[in-house]
Motif scaffolding. Structure first.
Motif, mmCIF file in Angstrom:
data_model
loop_
_atom_site.group_PDB
_atom_site.id
_atom_site.type_symbol
_atom_site.label_atom_id
_atom_site.label_comp_id
_atom_site.label_asym_id
_atom_site.label_seq_id
_atom_site.Cartn_x
_atom_site.Cartn_y
_atom_site.Cartn_z
ATOM 1 N N LYS A 107 0.854 -1.204 0.000
ATOM 2 C CA LYS A 107 0.000 0.000 0.000
ATOM 3 C C LYS A 107 0.884 1.246 0.000
ATOM 4 C CE LYS A 107 -4.037 -2.134 1.078
ATOM 5 N NZ LYS A 107 -5.060 -2.358 0.083
ATOM 6 N N ALA A 122 -6.599 9.607 -1.252
ATOM 7 C CA ALA A 122 -6.695 10.220 0.077
ATOM 8 C C ALA A 122 -5.294 10.612 0.584
ATOM 9 C CB ALA A 122 -7.325 9.221 1.042
ATOM 10 N N VAL A 147 -8.670 5.606 8.845
ATOM 11 C CA VAL A 147 -8.405 4.478 7.942
ATOM 12 C C VAL A 147 -6.962 4.010 8.123
ATOM 13 C CG1 VAL A 147 -8.454 3.672 5.550
ATOM 14 C CG2 VAL A 147 -10.037 5.476 6.278
ATOM 15 N N LYS A 149 -4.190 0.978 7.112
ATOM 16 C CA LYS A 149 -3.996 -0.104 6.145
ATOM 17 C C LYS A 149 -2.659 -0.791 6.344
ATOM 18 C CE LYS A 149 -6.853 2.006 2.603
ATOM 19 N NZ LYS A 149 -7.017 2.413 1.191
ATOM 20 N N VAL A 159 -7.327 -3.770 5.939
ATOM 21 C CA VAL A 159 -7.807 -2.398 6.094
ATOM 22 C C VAL A 159 -8.742 -2.327 7.297
ATOM 23 C CG1 VAL A 159 -9.139 -0.534 5.033
ATOM 24 C CG2 VAL A 159 -7.599 -1.928 3.635
ATOM 25 N N ILE A 161 -11.078 0.329 9.614
ATOM 26 C CA ILE A 161 -11.633 1.677 9.742
ATOM 27 C C ILE A 161 -12.098 1.833 11.187
ATOM 28 C CG2 ILE A 161 -13.362 3.308 8.867
ATOM 29 C CD1 ILE A 161 -12.929 2.082 6.155
ATOM 30 N N GLU A 191 -4.617 6.950 6.356
ATOM 31 C CA GLU A 191 -5.089 7.925 5.366
ATOM 32 C C GLU A 191 -6.430 8.528 5.742
ATOM 33 O OE1 GLU A 191 -4.990 5.550 1.741
ATOM 34 O OE2 GLU A 191 -7.159 5.348 1.821
ATOM 35 N N GLU A 192 -6.688 9.643 5.089
ATOM 36 C CA GLU A 192 -7.940 10.357 5.263
ATOM 37 C C GLU A 192 -9.117 9.485 4.834
ATOM 38 O OE1 GLU A 192 -7.898 15.041 4.158
ATOM 39 O OE2 GLU A 192 -7.718 13.571 2.573
ATOM 40 N N PHE A 193 -10.232 9.584 5.523
ATOM 41 C CA PHE A 193 -11.432 8.853 5.147
ATOM 42 C C PHE A 193 -12.131 9.598 4.009
ATOM 43 C CE2 PHE A 193 -15.954 7.854 5.479
ATOM 44 C CZ PHE A 193 -15.919 6.462 5.567
ATOM 45 N N LEU A 194 -12.473 8.870 2.956
ATOM 46 C CA LEU A 194 -13.181 9.487 1.826
ATOM 47 C C LEU A 194 -14.646 9.105 1.890
ATOM 48 C CD1 LEU A 194 -10.667 8.546 -1.008
ATOM 49 C CD2 LEU A 194 -10.958 10.813 0.009
ATOM 50 N N GLU A 198 -18.549 3.751 -3.716
ATOM 51 C CA GLU A 198 -17.431 3.011 -4.302
ATOM 52 C C GLU A 198 -17.811 2.316 -5.603
ATOM 53 O OE1 GLU A 198 -16.099 1.104 -0.382
ATOM 54 O OE2 GLU A 198 -14.711 0.307 -1.881
ATOM 55 N N LYS A 220 -19.388 -5.662 -0.538
ATOM 56 C CA LYS A 220 -18.339 -6.338 0.237
ATOM 57 C C LYS A 220 -18.796 -6.928 1.572
ATOM 58 C CE LYS A 220 -14.007 -4.614 -1.468
ATOM 59 N NZ LYS A 220 -13.941 -3.346 -2.163
ATOM 60 N N MET A 279 -13.392 5.762 -5.160
ATOM 61 C CA MET A 279 -14.489 6.387 -4.435
ATOM 62 C C MET A 279 -14.954 7.557 -5.299
ATOM 63 S SD MET A 279 -16.039 5.861 -1.537
ATOM 64 C CE MET A 279 -15.091 5.379 -0.118
ATOM 65 N N ILE A 288 -8.896 4.344 -4.144
ATOM 66 C CA ILE A 288 -8.814 3.726 -2.813
ATOM 67 C C ILE A 288 -7.721 2.669 -2.814
ATOM 68 C CG2 ILE A 288 -10.025 2.182 -1.242
ATOM 69 C CD1 ILE A 288 -12.432 3.687 -1.565
ATOM 70 N N GLU A 289 -7.670 1.917 -3.889
ATOM 71 C CA GLU A 289 -6.647 0.876 -3.984
ATOM 72 C C GLU A 289 -6.471 0.454 -5.434
ATOM 73 O OE1 GLU A 289 -7.747 -2.934 -2.429
ATOM 74 O OE2 GLU A 289 -9.735 -2.863 -3.306
HETATM 75 P P1 AMP Z 1 -9.387 -2.484 0.537
HETATM 76 O O1 AMP Z 1 -9.062 -3.737 1.305
HETATM 77 O O2 AMP Z 1 -8.215 -1.648 0.199
HETATM 78 O O3 AMP Z 1 -10.346 -2.781 -0.578
HETATM 79 O O4 AMP Z 1 -10.258 -1.589 1.522
HETATM 80 C C1 AMP Z 1 -11.386 -2.113 2.138
HETATM 81 C C2 AMP Z 1 -12.475 -1.106 2.160
HETATM 82 O O5 AMP Z 1 -12.136 -0.041 3.038
HETATM 83 C C3 AMP Z 1 -12.722 -0.417 0.841
HETATM 84 O O6 AMP Z 1 -13.497 -1.175 0.006
HETATM 85 C C4 AMP Z 1 -13.414 0.844 1.302
HETATM 86 O O7 AMP Z 1 -14.772 0.590 1.560
HETATM 87 C C5 AMP Z 1 -12.740 1.143 2.591
HETATM 88 N N1 AMP Z 1 -11.721 2.184 2.438
HETATM 89 C C6 AMP Z 1 -10.423 2.025 2.138
HETATM 90 N N2 AMP Z 1 -9.792 3.208 2.090
HETATM 91 C C7 AMP Z 1 -10.716 4.155 2.391
HETATM 92 C C8 AMP Z 1 -10.692 5.581 2.510
HETATM 93 N N3 AMP Z 1 -9.580 6.287 2.353
HETATM 94 N N4 AMP Z 1 -11.855 6.195 2.805
HETATM 95 C C9 AMP Z 1 -12.992 5.511 2.997
HETATM 96 N N5 AMP Z 1 -13.083 4.183 2.909
HETATM 97 C C10 AMP Z 1 -11.960 3.497 2.602
#
Ligand code: AMP
Ligand code: GLY
Length: 431
Positions: A107, A122, A147, A149, A159, A161, A191-194, A198, A220, A279, A288-289
């Motif tokens: 990441k 973010a 957030v 990671k 991840v 939250i 990181e900042e929450f967005l 999605e 998810k 996002m 986001i990823e």
């Molecule tokens: P990932 O495993 O990277 O897919 O992240 C899991 C979930 O976390 C994502 O599908 C998003 O719903 C949430 N997420 C990750 N990063 C952020 C972010 N910066 N702001 C808000 N939600 C996030």
């Protein structure tokens, strides 16, 4: 040509289904595959990360192309393993080099890449156990929720939250000091929450040119209305009504083009799929990823919408000639509903008979965690079956998928009841 497909989920069954439609395909081998992939080729019981066993298989079966489903072999460097082996270097691997796979494998790498190439994402900072106190300070300067990671691969669980500052600090400590995710959390990105909705955009690249594949929305969480624990994905819909032409143009200009150019500038070889998790924040896309493969269950809605010969396109990718190809996409909506084992994503039992598969008439059935025993199909994983239906509207696709989901049964079967409902509302507002 002979193709080896690596992986064992519904994503790989969907790839097998699609490749089998190509007149270019002679033999298909799937390692390790599942009870569904057997319909289109021969399952070979070796792990997708066992490179020496894969090498032996490639020689034995005169394989002409390797298509990699999951991320682990890519992050472990299967592309480089082939390129650096005199016997394998002429067998193309569809997937990024080890350096490119870092977009998913780290990441921290992905965030630094986005920052360098000004790709919207973010605001973030990365911390290690030596900078724990700085991590706490960084958290104090952000707003809730927080957030966190794990830097490395953590089977989709890395991840977290956290709703409050205190919870976030405890979590940071857990990850960095108590190695909650082992070595994967020896570095943590905060990181900042967005806030937004999605969706995922899929790109196929040969390293020079690219094609944007259909976008999809994944569901998810285990429970309806996005409640409960995170899963691998409980359903998907493509296309996504809020990803209109204007939004997708922004995605292309602000994200896809700088990503491809960034990879080129970094001299990173990348011939494969890029899965961009986005996002939509008030009409603007933020990454986001990145994943360096296709999604599951997104593949089960993306591939059924592609009308072109996928194998022909993948050959073009391997030769650096993707630019010469057109990819035709049906305007129909595809909806995928995942049937899971009771208890998933926690503990669940395996070995229950799956019945009714042959009675499905209006949908495509993709197997995930299934295994064949004599003539029976048994459950063998958390996600068991994906049912994909196509329709002129989300409602039509949804009605078919739910109808057919009722005909497939196994003890403990569970699925969400709300796949696509949110998008139907959005689509209704847009008309
Ligand atoms: P990932 O495993 O990277 O897919 O992240 C899991 C979930 O976390 C994502 O599908 C998003 O719903 C949430 N997420 C990750 N990063 C952020 C972010 N910066 N702001 C808000 N939600 C996030
Ligand atoms: N469905 C999310 C993923 O494949 O990572």
């Amino acid at each position: 040509m002979n193709v080896l497909l690596l992986g064992s989920g519904a994503r790989e069954h969907a790839f097998a289904w699609k490749l089998a439609q190509s007149p270019l395909l002679k033999e298909l081998y799937i390692a390790p595959g599942n009870a569904g992939t057997e319909e289109f080729g021969e399952n070979i019981n070796i792990k997708a990360t066992d490179f020496p066993a894969i090498k032996k298989l490639v020689k034995e079966k005169s394989i002409n192309m390797v298509l990699v489903g999951p991320e682990d072999p890519l992050v472990a460097g299967i592309y480089d393993y082939f390129i650096n082996d005199a016997d394998l270097k002429n067998v193309p691997v569809i997937g990024p080099s080890k350096a490119g796979a870092q977009l998913e494998g780290s990441k921290d790498f992905a965030k630094a890449f986005m920052q360098k190439y000004k790709i919207p994402t973010a605001r973030y900072q990365t911390f290690t156990k030596d900078t724990l106190e700085e991590g706490y300070k960084f958290l104090e300067n952000l707003n809730a929720p927080y957030v966190l990671k794990a830097d490395g691969l953590a089977a989709g669980k890395g991840v977290v939250i956290s709703p409050t500052l205190d919870a976030a600090k405890i979590e940071l400590n857990e990850m960095l000091i108590n190695a909650k995710f082992g070595n994967a959390s020896s570095k943590v990105v905060i990181e900042e929450f967005l806030k937004g909705i999605e969706l995922s955009v899929f790109v196929l690249t040969d390293g020079n040119s690219y094609k944007i594949l259909p976008a999809a929305k994944d569901y998810k969480r285990i429970g309806d209305n996005d409640t409960g624990l995170n899963t691998g994905g409980m359903g998907a819909v493509s296309p996504v009504p809020f990803a209109d032409e204007v939004f997708l143009k922004k995605v292309e200009e602000k994200i896809v083009v700088p990503t491809i150019n960034g990879l080129k500038k970094e001299n990173i070889t990348y011939k494969g799929f890029i899965f961009i998790g986005l996002m939509n924040v008030n009409g603007d896309p933020f990454v986001i990823e990145y994943n360096v493969r296709m999604g599951d269950p997104e593949t089960e809605v993306v591939l059924p919408r592609i009308e072109s010969d996928l194998l022909d396109i993948l050959v073009a990718v391997s030769k650096g000639k993707l630019k010469e190809k057109e990819i035709t996409i049906t305007p129909k909506t595809a909806l995928a509903l995942v049937l899971v084992s009771g208890g998933y994503p926690g503990d669940y039992e395996k070995g229950f008979e799956v019945v009714g598969l042959n009675e499905v008439e209006n949908s495509i059935v993709f197997h995930a965690g299934t295994i064949k025993k004599d003539t029976d199909i048994l459950t063998n994983g958390g996600r068991v079956i994906t049912i994909t239906s196509l329709g002129d509207t989300i409602k039509e696709a949804r009605d078919k998928a739910y109808f057919d989901a009722d005909t497939v049964n196994f003890i403990g079967k569970y699925h969400r009841n709300d796949i696509g409902l949110d998008l139907m509302k959005i689509a209704a507002q847009k008309v």
